[in-house]
Each structure stands twice: as C-alpha cells, then as structure tokens.
Design a protein around this motif. Structure first.
Motif, PDB file in Angstrom:
ATOM      1  N   GLY A 155       0.823  -1.208   0.000  1.00 50.01           N
ATOM      2  CA  GLY A 155       0.000   0.000   0.000  1.00 50.01           C
ATOM      3  C   GLY A 155       0.848   1.245   0.000  1.00 50.01           C
ATOM      4  N   LEU A 158      -0.380   4.867  -0.755  1.00 46.59           N
ATOM      5  CA  LEU A 158      -1.424   5.417   0.104  1.00 46.59           C
ATOM      6  C   LEU A 158      -0.857   6.146   1.314  1.00 46.59           C
ATOM      7  N   LEU A 159       0.216   5.613   1.921  1.00 47.43           N
ATOM      8  CA  LEU A 159       0.725   6.216   3.147  1.00 47.43           C
ATOM      9  C   LEU A 159       2.246   6.217   3.235  1.00 47.43           C
ATOM     10  N   ASP A 186       4.597  -0.981  -5.207  1.00 46.43           N
ATOM     11  CA  ASP A 186       3.457  -1.157  -4.301  1.00 46.43           C
ATOM     12  C   ASP A 186       2.997  -2.604  -4.377  1.00 46.43           C
ATOM     13  N   ASN A 188       0.718  -4.071  -2.751  1.00 46.42           N
ATOM     14  CA  ASN A 188      -0.732  -4.182  -2.738  1.00 46.42           C
ATOM     15  C   ASN A 188      -1.266  -4.246  -4.168  1.00 46.42           C
ATOM     16  N   LEU A 263      -0.691  15.130  -4.316  1.00 49.17           N
ATOM     17  CA  LEU A 263      -1.466  14.835  -3.116  1.00 49.17           C
ATOM     18  C   LEU A 263      -1.496  16.039  -2.178  1.00 49.17           C
ATOM     19  N   LYS A 289     -16.664   8.463  -2.528  1.00 48.79           N
ATOM     20  CA  LYS A 289     -15.200   8.440  -2.555  1.00 48.79           C
ATOM     21  C   LYS A 289     -14.683   8.397  -3.988  1.00 48.79           C
ATOM     22  N   ARG A 293     -12.328  11.259  -5.843  1.00 48.12           N
ATOM     23  CA  ARG A 293     -11.037  10.988  -6.491  1.00 48.12           C
ATOM     24  C   ARG A 293     -11.031  11.456  -7.936  1.00 48.12           C
ATOM     25  N   TYR A 333      -3.323   3.310 -11.485  1.00 54.85           N
ATOM     26  CA  TYR A 333      -3.450   2.854 -10.100  1.00 54.85           C
ATOM     27  C   TYR A 333      -3.226   4.009  -9.124  1.00 54.85           C
ATOM     28  N   ASP A 336      -6.548   5.949  -8.888  1.00 51.00           N
ATOM     29  CA  ASP A 336      -7.619   5.112  -8.341  1.00 51.00           C
ATOM     30  C   ASP A 336      -8.987   5.668  -8.723  1.00 51.00           C
TER      31      ASP A 336
END
Length: 357
Positions: A155, A158-159, A186, A188, A263, A289, A293, A333, A336
């Motif tokens: 992931g 994402l973080l 990634d 994930n 971001l 959501k 996005r 990806y 998203d």
C-alpha cells in the motif's frame, strides 16, 4: 569489513554540509492541478537491489509523522535489515494508531519520549533527521556497486511513500535519497492484479503463502514478512523487474515525488468537495469516494466547479469532458479513479450544482 552505519551517516552529514550551498536541490515538483502520468521503472535500469520497507506512523493522513522506520533486503543476515524508532517532530500519536502499534509520545519539549505501552518502557528513539540519515547511509551500503535500489511497501502509494518522501524533503535529505533509491513498488497493487486473491492484507497474504504469524504492527516484522511473502509468491530467491507483475507496479522515484506533490495540492480541496457530495445522500459512501477521487484528478475543485456556468446540459458536458480527458491521459493505479465513469461524475455533480445553495 562493513563500515558502521553511524560512521557512514556522519560522513553523509558532512558531505551534505559541504555541498548544500552549491548543489542543485532536488525538491518536490511544483504543485499542479493534475496528477502525474504513470511512469514505470524500466527493466534496463541496471542491476538493482530490492528491499521491503514499512513505517509505523502517528496517523493515517498525508502529514502523519514516523514512529518507526524499518526495511529488509532478505531473510536472516542482520546486515540486510534496518530498524529505527523515531521521535515525531511535531505530532502526538492518534488514538487509533496507538491502539494498533502500542506506541505513544509522552512529555513535552526536550522531555518528549517514545513509549512502548505494551512493555511500559521508553524506547531509544532518534530525532527524525538523525533517523533518516542512518536510513540513507544503510541504503547506500545496501546498494553497493549496483545501479540503485527499489523499495517495496504494502500500500505504498497510500501512506508509506508520501510520509517518507515528505519527511525526507522536510529534513533536506530528498536529493541524497533519490541518488540511491530509483523506484518504489506497491505490493498491494501486485496482489490486487491476481484475480485468484480476494483478501489483500499482509496478515492474510502471509497466512496463505507462508503460514500463521503473530500480528504485532511493528515495522521491522512487517518489512521482513512482506519480503518473505514476495519470495514465496514468485517462487524465487531474488526480486527483479523480470517479474512482469512487479514491473507493472514499480514507479520511478521522480514519478512518486510528483505524485506526492499532487497529493499535497489536493489535500485542502478534499473537505469542500466532500461537503458538496454529502448533499447527495442516496449515493453510497463508496460512490462518493470515487466521485471525489475523479474530481480531484481532473482538477475540478469546489472553486473550479463554482466557476462553471451555462445551462444544465452545457454544464454537464463540460464536467464530463474534463473528467474524460483525465481518464484518457492520466488514469492509473495512482489516481484510483477507474471505478466511476466520466458520465457518472458529470450526472451527479451537475445535479448537485443546480440545487439551491
């Protein structure tokens, strides 16, 4: 004989001081309204080393700060692993993160310390910049004479990657890091591309491919276990871009720097758009959501939507065209955005804009 990491870090610190005034500084790209195009690391990049990394953080938001930084470049040898607790510079640990990790910041000012609530002991935590200096020194040693390193995280986009890159930029170490790390993978995304897998948590993947494990939510275990899972999954002793599934999910460091910049730009625009989309209560949370996005990826902030004028059909057509252009040129990806069509975005948003304010 291996050079101690602290010695390498000290040399690196002195080198940074000598070149700071003359070298061009690698910084995150200028903020922009559109996300970067996907840029995958090419297989011809030379001999690469791979390492899995993981962070424990003060929370799950973009500007969370590190509590622990760990990495693993293979099973067993101590030289192939890194772990360091980090005293976050400004933030305390959120309640959810503390419950998950068992880590808490106590005290104020010079008396601040990182506490392990499971054992009750104070941890030997380094200030953020000192921890990152040691990490970059370890990465340099790991790379050796190779062309560079690829860091893998579960992931990542994402973080872990945003939090790490923002910390490196904040401490003035982004350039030195980018000289060593040429890409991010990634994992994930790797497992989500396998239709035979339905659950993607590291805990589930480890249970499926390796066996049962305790879930400690500590970075050193998760980094090592992710490396083990990947070796088992690909039935190999060495990760490489020769594995198509890895190559499809490995981005250049420059791409990730630009992604994090986007971001940052998007962050303050999320709340106003959420308030707008909340006026459509019949829609599901998942749909809202997805709409959010898509709007952000198309550069359609609340302010930008407010400037759209015209009759209902023209307004809907303009929103649909802008989202469709984003999907054609930048959808990946990273954005998203594939689960909602341009037509859906235009239909919902145009209807909301026509409601009384």
């Amino acid at each position: 004989m291996a050079v101690p990491q602290d010695a390498v870090a000290s040399v690196l610190e002195m080198a940074i001081g000598r070149i700071a005034s003359s070298a061009p500084v690698l910084c995150v790209a200028a903020l922009q309204m559109l996300p970067p195009r996907e840029e995958l690391l090419e297989a011809g990049a030379g001999q690469l080393r791979w390492a899995c990394f993981d962070l424990e953080c003060t929370g799950l938001d973009l500007h969370a700060e590190m509590l622990q930084l760990a990495a693993c470049a293979g099973p067993a040898p101590p030289a192939s692993s890194f772990s360091c607790y980090v005293l976050p510079p400004t933030r305390r640990v959120g309640a959810g993160a503390e419950a998950l990790t068992g880590l808490r910041v106590e005290g104020r000012g010079c008396a601040r310390a990182l506490l392990d609530t499971r054992s009750g002991e104070r941890l030997d935590a380094l200030p953020e910049r000192a921890a990152l200096l040691r990490f970059v020194a370890w990465l340099r040693q790991l790379r050796g004479a190779g062309a560079g390193l690829v860091l893998v995280s579960h992931g990542a986009v994402l973080l872990d990657v945003p939090v790490l890159l923002l910390a490196l930029r904040r401490t003035g170490l982004a350039e030195h890091f980018a000289q060593v790390v040429v890409g991010f993978c990634d994992s994930n995304a790797v497992f989500r591309s396998d239709k035979s897998i339905q659950k993607y948590s590291l805990q589930h993947l480890y249970g499926r491919f390796v066996g049962w494990r305790d879930e400690s939510h500590r970075a050193e275990q998760d980094a090592a276990d992710l490396f083990t899972v990947l070796l088992k999954y690909f039935n190999t002793t060495e990760l490489s871009l020769g594995e198509a599934a890895l190559a499809r999910c490995t981005y250049t460091t420059d791409c990730m720097l630009r992604h994090v910049a986007w971001l940052e730009w998007a962050q303050p625009h999320r709340a106003p758009l959420r308030r707008l989309l909340a006026r459509c209560p019949q829609s599901s949370a998942r749909l809202r959501k997805g709409l959010l996005r898509n709007l952000l990826a198309a550069g359609l902030t609340r302010e930008a939507l407010a400037e759209l004028r015209g009759d209902p059909q023209a307004l809907r057509a303009r929103v649909q065209q802008q989202v469709a252009d984003m999907k054609q040129r930048r959808e990946s990806y990273l954005t998203d955005t594939a689960d909602v069509s341009a037509e859906q975005v235009a239909a919902v948003v145009s209807a909301l804009l026509l409601l009384p304010q």
